[in-house]
Design a protein around this motif. Structure first.
Motif, PDB file in Angstrom:
ATOM      1  N   GLY A   1       2.162  10.147   6.232  1.00  0.00           N
ATOM      2  CA  GLY A   1       1.401   9.183   5.455  1.00  0.00           C
ATOM      3  C   GLY A   1      -0.091   9.432   5.367  1.00  0.00           C
ATOM      4  N   VAL A   2      -0.531  10.647   5.610  1.00  0.00           N
ATOM      5  CA  VAL A   2      -1.950  10.983   5.446  1.00  0.00           C
ATOM      6  C   VAL A   2      -2.291  10.976   3.955  1.00  0.00           C
ATOM      7  CG1 VAL A   2      -3.620  12.871   5.652  1.00  0.00           C
ATOM      8  CG2 VAL A   2      -2.127  12.298   7.581  1.00  0.00           C
ATOM      9  N   ARG A   3      -3.491  10.488   3.625  1.00  0.00           N
ATOM     10  CA  ARG A   3      -3.913  10.423   2.223  1.00  0.00           C
ATOM     11  C   ARG A   3      -5.287  11.079   2.072  1.00  0.00           C
ATOM     12  NH1 ARG A   3      -3.220   4.073   2.092  1.00  0.00           N
ATOM     13  NH2 ARG A   3      -3.925   4.519   4.209  1.00  0.00           N
ATOM     14  N   LEU A   4      -5.306  12.153   1.295  1.00  0.00           N
ATOM     15  CA  LEU A   4      -6.555  12.850   1.015  1.00  0.00           C
ATOM     16  C   LEU A   4      -6.918  12.634  -0.446  1.00  0.00           C
ATOM     17  CD1 LEU A   4      -5.884  16.312   2.731  1.00  0.00           C
ATOM     18  CD2 LEU A   4      -6.729  14.201   3.767  1.00  0.00           C
ATOM     19  N   ALA A   5      -8.112  12.118  -0.701  1.00  0.00           N
ATOM     20  CA  ALA A   5      -8.592  12.021  -2.080  1.00  0.00           C
ATOM     21  C   ALA A   5      -8.934  13.422  -2.578  1.00  0.00           C
ATOM     22  CB  ALA A   5      -9.794  11.091  -2.139  1.00  0.00           C
ATOM     23  N   GLY A   6      -9.424  13.533  -3.812  1.00  0.00           N
ATOM     24  CA  GLY A   6      -9.700  14.841  -4.390  1.00  0.00           C
ATOM     25  C   GLY A   6     -10.904  15.536  -3.765  1.00  0.00           C
TER      26      GLY A   6
ATOM     27  N   ILE B   1      -1.814  15.134  -0.727  1.00  0.00           N
ATOM     28  CA  ILE B   1      -2.888  16.129  -0.774  1.00  0.00           C
ATOM     29  C   ILE B   1      -3.284  16.233  -2.244  1.00  0.00           C
ATOM     30  CG2 ILE B   1      -3.475  18.543  -0.351  1.00  0.00           C
ATOM     31  CD1 ILE B   1      -1.163  18.474   1.783  1.00  0.00           C
ATOM     32  N   ASN B   2      -4.398  15.645  -2.591  1.00  0.00           N
ATOM     33  CA  ASN B   2      -4.742  15.496  -4.002  1.00  0.00           C
ATOM     34  C   ASN B   2      -5.389  16.755  -4.588  1.00  0.00           C
ATOM     35  OD1 ASN B   2      -4.209  13.114  -5.680  1.00  0.00           O
ATOM     36  ND2 ASN B   2      -4.956  11.973  -3.897  1.00  0.00           N
TER      37      ASN B   2
END
Length: 205
Positions: A143-148, A128-129
């Protein structure tokens, strides 16, 4: 020492017992067991399984950590007793804001100025960026990927290993499928899958 219960009795609740053992090194809490809709005389992992009515009666003093199984409205009933559980392996920025009843499984990352509202449930290895906002009751699989600057509205489900591009908004109660790559805003109550993610006409089973 304060009494503590896990509100739920699914597989993730069982995994949370070991997180509590690592997190509770100072023995601030005494773990009593699990809570289901109704008591289960067979117990779970050697601990009792109490019912919701016990929370309103003999166990009304105990602190609670929710898993991802109870409806949001049920969790809200016990809001004042909820605490958050963050595995010691997680990185959480000192500028991040963490609500009540938040659970972060091992190796999650929460960046600068991120906001996790109440009852966010995040499985292992999710990112969580900076400047992200995760709405109340949302669930992040592993493994979820959140950009900013991503905004995830309330009660969203983000499937395993999905990726959300920066400055994207995910509308409330949407479902993002496993491995999906979201590159544009998602309307509320949508189901998205694929790379790039596209809206499905029917709910995933």
């Amino acid at each position: 020492m304060k009494d503590l219960l896990i509100m739920g009795n699914g597989v993730h609740a069982c995994e949370m017992v070991e997180i509590i053992e690592r997190w509770n090194q100072n023995n601030e809490y005494r773990f009593l067991g699990f809570v289901a809709g109704k008591p289960d005389e067979n117990g779970l992992m050697g601990y009792p399984v109490f019912g919701l009515e016990d929370l309103r009666g003999s166990l009304r003093h105990a602190a609670l950590i929710p898993d991802n199984t109870f409806e949001l409205e049920v969790k809200q009933e016990f809001y004042g007793r909820m605490i958050s559980l963050i595995d010691p392996s997680c990185f959480v920025s000192r500028t991040a804001q963490i609500g009540r009843g938040v659970v972060l499984f091992p190796h999650c990352y929460v960046g600068l100025n991120a906001i996790l509202e109440d009852f966010v449930f995040c499985l292992s290895g999710s990112i969580i960026n900076h400047d992200d906002m995760i709405g109340e009751g949302s669930i992040l699989a592993s493994g979820v990927r959140l950009a900013g600057h991503v905004k995830v509205e309330r009660e969203v489900y983000l499937g395993q290993a999905c990726t959300i591009k920066q400055y994207i908004t995910i509308g409330e109660k949407s479902i993002i499928g496993t491995g999906a790559v979201v590159v544009k805003d998602v309307d509320p109550n949508s189901v998205m899958a694929g790379n790039p993610a596209r809206k499905l006409e029917k709910k995933l089973k």
